[in-house]
Design a protein around this motif. Structure first.
Motif, short mmCIF file in Angstrom:
data_model
loop_
_atom_site.label_atom_id
_atom_site.label_comp_id
_atom_site.label_asym_id
_atom_site.label_seq_id
_atom_site.Cartn_x
_atom_site.Cartn_y
_atom_site.Cartn_z
N UNK A 195 0.85 -1.19 0.00
CA UNK A 195 0.00 0.00 0.00
C UNK A 195 0.89 1.24 0.00
N UNK A 196 0.53 2.23 -0.80
CA UNK A 196 1.34 3.43 -0.83
C UNK A 196 0.88 4.42 -1.87
N UNK A 197 1.80 5.32 -2.25
CA UNK A 197 1.51 6.37 -3.23
C UNK A 197 2.54 6.29 -4.35
N UNK A 198 2.07 6.42 -5.60
CA UNK A 198 2.96 6.42 -6.75
C UNK A 198 3.61 7.80 -6.84
N UNK A 199 4.87 7.88 -6.47
CA UNK A 199 5.55 9.18 -6.47
C UNK A 199 6.20 9.50 -7.81
N UNK A 200 6.46 8.43 -8.62
CA UNK A 200 7.11 8.64 -9.92
C UNK A 200 6.59 7.65 -10.94
N UNK A 201 6.30 8.12 -12.13
CA UNK A 201 6.04 7.26 -13.29
C UNK A 201 7.04 7.67 -14.36
N UNK B 100 6.94 3.53 -5.89
CA UNK B 100 5.81 3.55 -4.96
C UNK B 100 6.35 3.77 -3.56
N UNK B 101 5.92 4.86 -2.91
CA UNK B 101 6.34 5.15 -1.54
C UNK B 101 5.36 4.49 -0.59
N UNK B 102 5.89 3.65 0.29
CA UNK B 102 5.03 2.88 1.19
C UNK B 102 4.31 3.76 2.19
N UNK B 103 3.04 3.41 2.46
CA UNK B 103 2.28 4.14 3.45
C UNK B 103 2.86 3.92 4.83
N UNK B 104 2.72 4.92 5.70
CA UNK B 104 3.25 4.81 7.06
C UNK B 104 2.52 3.69 7.79
#
Length: 623
Positions: A596-602, A619-623
């Motif tokens: 789970x996380x946010x796509x910081x770069x494509x 993908x930066x992992x959620x805390x």
């Protein structure tokens, strides 16, 4: 004779043509220009481009090549346009001989949907899927209506997955066959894939092709093992009825799904062409199916119509050698085959599309060669084939060779306990390729030392590597985690050179063949021994900070083309959610979020070519 195909099957057809005194014409894409079949033909015609859609799926270019080269006839091989009725008609309309069944037969069986209707009317049992599936109807199999070979085929185990898998299957089918039509049918777990070879309405025995990965065959054999005589005869009769239903001419295969538990079988499809696995039938029945096809095309049939020739001689097993990594979910591999040597001997046949120095591209099927063994009985055929593969030298590209050896030597295979779940469901132990052994690592390290010593300038009277103070042991590290201490005592080194190392453990000596490639300090080493092959890459002593990757980087698992990007930069994703899809070797591969996380770069876009290991997204992992 122009062969409207490539690689192994083109070479196979050319071999029979030469025996019969028929001149040959090859067609080739830019990616295939250096393959052996191009050189083997009398003349060759270039098809500009590399993708199948630009080359081998362009019927107009193939007909034009036949006319420009002065060919009289066209053999389609298998795959691509081999089961395309419109192409068959275009060949005939151009005044050329089509070496295959009539366009009408191809059309009748070309759509799996229509084929089932014809078989149902002929009294051949077929698998039926509900028009509107519910959760209780799963698992289901989504498959391309216009082709086979595992392309456009997906097992779906839940209603939620169905739309996504249908989308991927449609894209694969469109890329491989130019037709995205699909059908859905029940998926029978651990059934057996048994097919019957026909020539017209004459039956030439059956083959078992149950051992598969990604619904594509890996091991095929004739006759089918552990098949009750009454089931065998009923299968043959069903295949004969199928051929009669469409007034079939030439070589074809009727495929069935067989359930050993109930002794029931169902029609899957009819391939109106030569099959990849045709050599096992040829060796058992003493025929040349390509010569029979040519005879049919020239109106000089070499086999009587109707009847059966099911009595064969001995047993034949074929394996498909793929450029893929079984340890990484059979991901396709590409690159240069620095060494490609398969020993041939009595009872061994090798149908190869590549040779040492050939480049394996990402545009086509991953099959490098077929290796076939014919022997008086099944056990001998399996033993000889496993030994042949074990002694092969295949470097530069990862293959499924070691897994094939494990299959052929497994107790389950030798007992004839085969099914479509043989590889995928972990039903058989010992089929995962083993990790690099200590001996492989020691052999690689010693060979590197021998090479370095041979190249080093030495002062007279001073041994190589001499020190006047005691120090720590030298270490050689490889990128897969293998570490070899220079002063390891076990195993001991009996003899060594840059090309061969003999080791001894507990009084047992083993010799390893070694091939060293690359620049000093960054070498990779191919080690071949009794336990298989290992490729070890030397780890640099110092790491360039520029080579470090950001945490959460999604890397390309193989070279390929980005066919879709499912999310945007900044999007929130869940573990397993598709981020993008790559296409390599006509197969679609989903690259998913690791957590789970946010796509910081494509870093890529649709249509972009990427190399293996290239960063696609982060993908930066959620805390």
């Amino acid at each position: 004779m122009l062969v409207a195909n490539r690689a192994e099957i083109a070479s196979r057809v050319f071999r029979t043509c030469r025996r019969l005194g028929i001149e040959t014409v090859a067609v080739h894409s830019d990616a295939d220009s250096g393959l052996p079949y191009v050189r083997e033909a009398d003349v060759a015609v270039r098809l500009p481009g590399s993708s199948p859609a630009d080359t081998y799926l362009r019927g107009d270019l193939l007909v034009d090549a036949a006319l420009r080269s002065g060919a009289d006839a066209v053999h389609p091989g298998y795959g691509f346009l081999s089961e395309n009725a419109a192409f068959a008609r275009a060949v005939e309309d151009a005044g050329l001989t089509w070496v295959g069944p009539t366009p009408e037969s191809i059309e009748a069986m070309g759509s799996k949907i229509r084929a089932k209707e014809i078989m149902r009317a002929a009294g051949v049992p077929v698998l039926e899927a509900p028009p509107v599936p519910t959760e209780g109807d799963f698992p289901l199999l989504v498959k391309a209506s216009a082709g086979g070979g595992g392309r456009g085929m997906r097992v779906v185990r839940s209603l939620e997955q169905l739309p996504w898998e249908i989308g991927l299957a449609e894209k694969e089918a469109l890329s491989a066959f130019g037709d995205g039509t699909l059908l859905v049918e029940p998926y029978v777990e651990r059934g057996r894939h048994v097919e019957v070879q026909v020539f017209g309405s004459t039956v030439l025995g059956e083959r078992d092709c149950s051992i598969q990965r990604r619904h594509q065959k890996v091991v095929e054999e004739a006759p089918a093992p552990n098949l009750p005589d009454e089931v065998r005869s009923t299968l043959h009769e069903a295949a004969r009825r199928a051929a009669d239903a469409i007034d079939y001419r030439g070589a074809g295969t009727v495929e069935f799904l067989y359930d050993p538990g109930s002794a029931r079988f169902w029609f899957l499809e009819m391939n109106t062409r030569l099959q990849v696995e045709h050599p096992v039938t040829e060796l058992v029945h003493g025929v040349d199916l390509v010569a029979m096809q040519l005879g049919e095309g020239l109106d000089t049939p070499l086999v009587p119509r109707g009847g059966s020739t099911t009595e064969g001689r001995g047993h034949a097993i074929e394996v498909r050698l793929y450029a893929e990594d079984p340890a990484a979910d059979h991901q396709p591999q590409s690159g240069v085959l620095t060494r490609f040597e398969i020993p041939e001997g009595e009872g061994i046949r090798v149908d190869a599309g590549y040779e040492s120095g050939s480049t394996v591209s990402t545009f086509y099927d991953a099959m490098l060669a077929k290796v076939i063994c014919h022997a008086p009985d099944r056990a001998t055929a399996a033993r000889k084939l496993a030994d042949t593969l074990a002694r092969a030298r295949i470097h530069g590209v990862t293959t499924n060779r070691d897994q094939l050896v494990a299959v052929l030597r497994s107790e389950e295979f030798l007992a004839g306990e085969v099914s479509t779940g043989f590889l995928s469901e972990g039903l058989v132990t010992g089929l995962r390729p083993s990790s690099t052994s200590v001996e492989h690592g020691v052999a690689a390290a010693i060979a590197l030392a021998e090479k370095a010593g041979a190249e080093r300038t030495v002062q007279r009277g001073v041994p190589v590597g001499w020190r006047n103070v005691r120090s720590q042991p030298q270490r050689v590290e490889f990128t897969d985690g293998t570490v070899v201490e220079w002063w390891d005592r076990h195993p001991s080194v009996v003899a060594a050179s840059p090309a061969s190392v003999t080791l001894e453990t507990d009084g047992v000596r083993t010799t390893y063949d070694v091939t060293i490639n690359g620049d000093p300090g960054r070498e990779w080493v191919d080690v071949d021994g009794p336990t298989g092959h290992a490729r070890l890459t030397r780890k640099p002593r110092f790491t360039d900070p520029a080579d470090a990757l950001a945490s959460g980087s999604l890397l390309a698992p193989m070279p390929g083309t980005v066919v879709s990007v499912a999310v945007e930069q900044g999007a929130a994703v869940t573990a397993g959610q598709p981020v993008l899809v790559l296409e390599a070797m006509k197969m679609q591969h989903t690259v998913a979020a690791p957590y789970d996380g946010v796509v910081t770069t494509i870093d890529v876009h649709r249509g972009q070519q990427v190399a293996a290991g290239e960063v696609l997204a982060v993908v930066e992992e959620s805390a």
